[in-house]
Design a protein around this motif. Sequence first.
Motif, mmCIF file in Angstrom:
data_model
loop_
_atom_site.group_PDB
_atom_site.id
_atom_site.type_symbol
_atom_site.label_atom_id
_atom_site.label_comp_id
_atom_site.label_asym_id
_atom_site.label_seq_id
_atom_site.Cartn_x
_atom_site.Cartn_y
_atom_site.Cartn_z
ATOM 1 N N GLU A 50 7.361 -15.210 10.744
ATOM 2 C CA GLU A 50 6.166 -14.836 11.497
ATOM 3 C C GLU A 50 5.677 -13.465 11.038
ATOM 4 O O GLU A 50 6.480 -12.561 10.793
ATOM 5 C CB GLU A 50 6.468 -14.740 12.991
ATOM 6 N N PHE A 51 4.338 -13.317 10.976
ATOM 7 C CA PHE A 51 3.745 -12.028 10.643
ATOM 8 C C PHE A 51 2.584 -11.737 11.597
ATOM 9 O O PHE A 51 1.739 -12.614 11.835
ATOM 10 C CB PHE A 51 3.227 -12.023 9.204
ATOM 11 N N ILE A 52 2.563 -10.516 12.133
ATOM 12 C CA ILE A 52 1.473 -10.081 13.006
ATOM 13 C C ILE A 52 0.449 -9.352 12.143
ATOM 14 O O ILE A 52 0.629 -8.191 11.776
ATOM 15 C CB ILE A 52 1.969 -9.153 14.124
ATOM 16 N N ASN A 66 9.046 -6.252 12.286
ATOM 17 C CA ASN A 66 8.926 -5.594 13.590
ATOM 18 C C ASN A 66 10.086 -5.995 14.493
ATOM 19 O O ASN A 66 10.455 -7.155 14.580
ATOM 20 C CB ASN A 66 7.601 -5.969 14.251
ATOM 21 N N THR A 105 11.364 -14.054 13.812
ATOM 22 C CA THR A 105 10.405 -13.552 14.799
ATOM 23 C C THR A 105 9.768 -12.252 14.317
ATOM 24 O O THR A 105 10.466 -11.288 14.033
ATOM 25 C CB THR A 105 11.099 -13.337 16.155
ATOM 26 N N HIS A 106 8.442 -12.253 14.250
ATOM 27 C CA HIS A 106 7.629 -11.126 13.734
ATOM 28 C C HIS A 106 8.426 -10.235 12.775
ATOM 29 O O HIS A 106 8.811 -9.108 13.079
ATOM 30 C CB HIS A 106 6.945 -10.316 14.831
ATOM 31 N N HIS A 112 3.626 -17.707 18.919
ATOM 32 C CA HIS A 112 4.176 -16.512 19.556
ATOM 33 C C HIS A 112 3.037 -15.741 20.221
ATOM 34 O O HIS A 112 2.373 -14.932 19.585
ATOM 35 C CB HIS A 112 4.894 -15.646 18.514
ATOM 36 N N HIS A 120 0.911 -3.572 13.258
ATOM 37 C CA HIS A 120 2.309 -3.981 13.097
ATOM 38 C C HIS A 120 2.725 -3.978 11.634
ATOM 39 O O HIS A 120 3.878 -3.668 11.314
ATOM 40 C CB HIS A 120 2.520 -5.375 13.687
ATOM 41 N N ASP A 132 1.292 -12.446 18.839
ATOM 42 C CA ASP A 132 2.148 -11.646 19.722
ATOM 43 C C ASP A 132 1.290 -10.969 20.789
ATOM 44 O O ASP A 132 1.625 -9.897 21.290
ATOM 45 C CB ASP A 132 2.948 -10.611 18.923
#
Length: 366
Positions: free
Chosen positions: A230-232, A205, A201-202, A49, A237, A260
């Motif tokens: 997913e982790f930012i 967030n 997806t993230h 991503h 975030h 991201d």
Amino acid sequence: MKVSGRVVTPEGVLDGGEVSIDGDLIVAVGPGQDADNGHWIVPGFVDIHVHGGGGHSFTTGDADEARKAADFHLHHGTTTMLASLVSSPYELMLSATRQFAPLVDEGVLAGVHFEGPYLSELRCGAQNPTFLRDPSTEELTELIRAGAGAVRMVTIAPERAGAIEAIRLLVGHGVVAALGHTDASYEQTLAGVAAGATVGTHVFNGMRPPHHRAPGPVFALLGAPSVVCEFIADGTHLHDGTLAFATGVTGPRRAALITDAMSAAGMSDGTYELGGLAVTVADGVARLAGKDSIAGSTLTMDAALRRAIGAGVSMVDACQMASTTPAAAIGLDATVGALRAGLRADLVELSEDFQVVRVMRGGAWV
């Protein structure tokens, strides 16, 4: 060729280890002689991503821009990446697919990720609301056909009309369905998972916040055994405590570090553009101009790895989250994502404090 150091494999760390390479493949991983120089040897990072970096963007659908953005992240250790677009008119989505397909064939990109336009208006974040709409199986069918294998993942809000049918269509064509930018209930999210969605997806967030009486998408995704979250990991975030908690719930096999990142990654503070919206970057944090909405990140995968380690994730688990798990999430784990015999020789040499020293992709130093 042999590369020596503290070799990180999915099974553990080989102090004084050695990776043997023949051509573009790893042929052996094991103990080495006089190999302990204090440097870490880790698998090339897999970012599933990312919107751009180094002043260049994937979101415009321009192949030359995409090549430059990919090169920027390659120098930060990302040897495999998806080109993520944002919510756009269908014509741009189709044009970008055709522009990027040759880069996928060439190996510059691992595929295309459409983050939108089938997202929630309430949770669109930095996505341009002008382009948001219900999922279209007709559009998706044509995009998949035009990409000839290049379309790898699509993010959808599962509560939108037609979302379940779209998820089933994607999965039926071998495309990863992801859930995100959503105001879905817990039950609606699990319906998307039941239809075949396998990526969140993230997570946290761009989605309804969890509540103990209305757990929403966050709890549903964290708890779903078939979903990679997913982790930012940039400290903006997600608080480090949230990252540590969430990855403790999922374990490293269901946690994927992502950037991201937008075009401002690696650049100075200033004004940038994302999907037709103005973005202001101050102190390295990207936000929609004049608003509080975070607009992607300026993160790189090496920095995400350092952040995860700083949050208490072990080196072995952090590398799994930065390489092995995301590779598996997009179906590439038989080719990349770990230091293992038979996989492509993608690796990153890190200093003792986890800074990039050099990067290898396909057996060649970048």
